[in-house]
Design a protein around this motif. Structure first.
Motif, PDB file in Angstrom:
ATOM      1  N   ASP A  91      22.841 -10.180   0.521  1.00  0.00           N
ATOM      2  CA  ASP A  91      22.443 -11.438   1.015  1.00  0.00           C
ATOM      3  C   ASP A  91      21.398 -10.885   1.787  1.00  0.00           C
ATOM      4  N   HIS A  92      20.112 -10.731   1.486  1.00  0.00           N
ATOM      5  CA  HIS A  92      18.833 -10.651   2.290  1.00  0.00           C
ATOM      6  C   HIS A  92      18.219  -9.283   0.544  1.00  0.00           C
ATOM      7  N   VAL A  93      16.614  -9.712   1.070  1.00  0.00           N
ATOM      8  CA  VAL A  93      15.616  -9.188   0.065  1.00  0.00           C
ATOM      9  C   VAL A  93      15.399  -8.205   0.495  1.00  0.00           C
ATOM     10  N   CYS A  94      14.859  -6.777  -1.213  1.00  0.00           N
ATOM     11  CA  CYS A  94      14.458  -5.287   0.231  1.00  0.00           C
ATOM     12  C   CYS A  94      13.144  -5.666  -0.562  1.00  0.00           C
ATOM     13  N   ILE A  95      12.069  -5.288   0.634  1.00  0.00           N
ATOM     14  CA  ILE A  95      10.294  -5.347   0.094  1.00  0.00           C
ATOM     15  C   ILE A  95      10.478  -3.917  -0.315  1.00  0.00           C
ATOM     16  N   ASP A  96      10.604  -2.930  -1.933  1.00  0.00           N
ATOM     17  CA  ASP A  96      10.255  -2.385  -2.128  1.00  0.00           C
ATOM     18  C   ASP A  96       8.983  -1.953  -2.594  1.00  0.00           C
ATOM     19  N   HIS A  97       8.021  -2.513  -2.833  1.00  0.00           N
ATOM     20  CA  HIS A  97       6.356  -2.277  -4.073  1.00  0.00           C
ATOM     21  C   HIS A  97       5.588  -3.434  -2.996  1.00  0.00           C
ATOM     22  N   THR A  98       4.353  -2.872  -3.028  1.00  0.00           N
ATOM     23  CA  THR A  98       3.073  -4.049  -2.295  1.00  0.00           C
ATOM     24  C   THR A  98       1.425  -2.909  -2.805  1.00  0.00           C
ATOM     25  N   TRP A  99       1.309  -3.852  -3.487  1.00  0.00           N
ATOM     26  CA  TRP A  99      -0.107  -3.254  -4.220  1.00  0.00           C
ATOM     27  C   TRP A  99      -1.321  -3.337  -4.141  1.00  0.00           C
ATOM     28  N   VAL A 100      -2.659  -2.892  -3.982  1.00  0.00           N
ATOM     29  CA  VAL A 100      -3.403  -4.653  -4.147  1.00  0.00           C
ATOM     30  C   VAL A 100      -4.515  -3.058  -4.315  1.00  0.00           C
ATOM     31  N   SER A 101      -5.122  -3.995  -5.975  1.00  0.00           N
ATOM     32  CA  SER A 101      -6.260  -3.048  -6.192  1.00  0.00           C
ATOM     33  C   SER A 101      -7.188  -3.299  -5.158  1.00  0.00           C
ATOM     34  N   GLU A 102      -8.020  -2.104  -5.874  1.00  0.00           N
ATOM     35  CA  GLU A 102      -9.370  -1.504  -5.000  1.00  0.00           C
ATOM     36  C   GLU A 102      -9.929  -1.974  -4.925  1.00  0.00           C
ATOM     37  N   LYS A 103     -10.866  -3.448  -6.099  1.00  0.00           N
ATOM     38  CA  LYS A 103     -11.671  -4.432  -6.027  1.00  0.00           C
ATOM     39  C   LYS A 103     -11.658  -5.481  -4.828  1.00  0.00           C
ATOM     40  N   LEU A 104      -9.931  -5.644  -4.259  1.00  0.00           N
ATOM     41  CA  LEU A 104      -9.563  -6.497  -3.343  1.00  0.00           C
ATOM     42  C   LEU A 104      -9.157  -6.095  -1.543  1.00  0.00           C
ATOM     43  N   GLN A 105      -8.961  -4.440  -2.346  1.00  0.00           N
ATOM     44  CA  GLN A 105      -8.968  -3.758  -0.874  1.00  0.00           C
ATOM     45  C   GLN A 105      -9.332  -4.164   0.521  1.00  0.00           C
ATOM     46  N   GLY A 106      -9.146  -3.882   1.898  1.00  0.00           N
ATOM     47  CA  GLY A 106     -10.007  -4.316   2.264  1.00  0.00           C
ATOM     48  C   GLY A 106      -9.693  -5.805   3.472  1.00  0.00           C
ATOM     49  N   GLN A 107      -9.645  -6.732   2.143  1.00  0.00           N
ATOM     50  CA  GLN A 107      -9.297  -8.336   2.545  1.00  0.00           C
ATOM     51  C   GLN A 107      -8.170  -8.307   3.123  1.00  0.00           C
ATOM     52  N   GLY A 108      -7.167  -8.049   4.336  1.00  0.00           N
ATOM     53  CA  GLY A 108      -5.853  -8.326   3.676  1.00  0.00           C
ATOM     54  C   GLY A 108      -5.379  -8.687   2.782  1.00  0.00           C
ATOM     55  N   ILE A 109      -4.937  -8.460   2.041  1.00  0.00           N
ATOM     56  CA  ILE A 109      -4.369  -9.081   0.766  1.00  0.00           C
ATOM     57  C   ILE A 109      -2.591  -8.709   0.611  1.00  0.00           C
ATOM     58  N   ALA A 110      -2.661  -7.142   1.180  1.00  0.00           N
ATOM     59  CA  ALA A 110      -1.439  -6.492   1.253  1.00  0.00           C
ATOM     60  C   ALA A 110      -0.301  -7.613   2.195  1.00  0.00           C
ATOM     61  N   SER A 111      -1.649  -7.749   3.510  1.00  0.00           N
ATOM     62  CA  SER A 111      -0.709  -8.254   4.865  1.00  0.00           C
ATOM     63  C   SER A 111      -0.451 -10.254   3.670  1.00  0.00           C
ATOM     64  N   LYS A 112      -1.021 -10.827   3.321  1.00  0.00           N
ATOM     65  CA  LYS A 112      -0.886 -12.443   2.571  1.00  0.00           C
ATOM     66  C   LYS A 112       0.422 -12.365   1.810  1.00  0.00           C
ATOM     67  N   LEU A 113       0.623 -10.718   1.537  1.00  0.00           N
ATOM     68  CA  LEU A 113       1.548 -10.786   0.001  1.00  0.00           C
ATOM     69  C   LEU A 113       2.589 -10.912   1.108  1.00  0.00           C
ATOM     70  N   VAL A 114       3.331  -9.908   1.986  1.00  0.00           N
ATOM     71  CA  VAL A 114       3.895 -10.161   3.225  1.00  0.00           C
ATOM     72  C   VAL A 114       4.433 -11.150   3.575  1.00  0.00           C
ATOM     73  N   GLN A 115       3.516 -12.147   3.887  1.00  0.00           N
ATOM     74  CA  GLN A 115       3.723 -13.049   4.730  1.00  0.00           C
ATOM     75  C   GLN A 115       4.121 -14.300   3.595  1.00  0.00           C
ATOM     76  N   GLU A 116       3.822 -14.356   2.523  1.00  0.00           N
ATOM     77  CA  GLU A 116       4.379 -14.782   1.985  1.00  0.00           C
ATOM     78  C   GLU A 116       5.232 -14.558   1.671  1.00  0.00           C
TER      79      GLU A 116
END
Length: 89
Positions: A30-55
């Protein structure tokens, strides 16, 4: 930057089709499990991982699903965002 949504996955690709970032969140009973988050070095430091969690959070709110996380980044994100704690198991 456009997020691509698939079942249990949100990601970003560049114009050549190279994967630049992704988050996976398989559905459990009855829920989801976030089990993996990955961001390429090309985009690191731009807050992309946070935006993925927000999505994922936006999608779960729409479907009234709680979130559990085994991914260390997602766990930390929820600790830093107490207003979203009611969606976190």
């Amino acid at each position: 930057m456009e997020f691509i949504h698939e079942e249990n996955r949100v990601y970003i690709k560049d114009e050549q089709g190279e994967l630049l970032a992704e988050i996976t969140f398989p559905k459990e009973t009855d829920h989801v499990c976030i089990d993996h988050t990955w961001v390429s070095e090309k985009l690191q430091g731009q807050g992309i991982a946070s935006k993925l969690v927000q999505e994922v959070l936006k999608q779960c709110k729409a479907e009234n699903l709680k979130i559990r996380a085994t991914c260390s980044y997602a766990k930390t994100w929820f600790e830093k965002h107490p207003k979203e704690q009611n969606w976190y198991l």
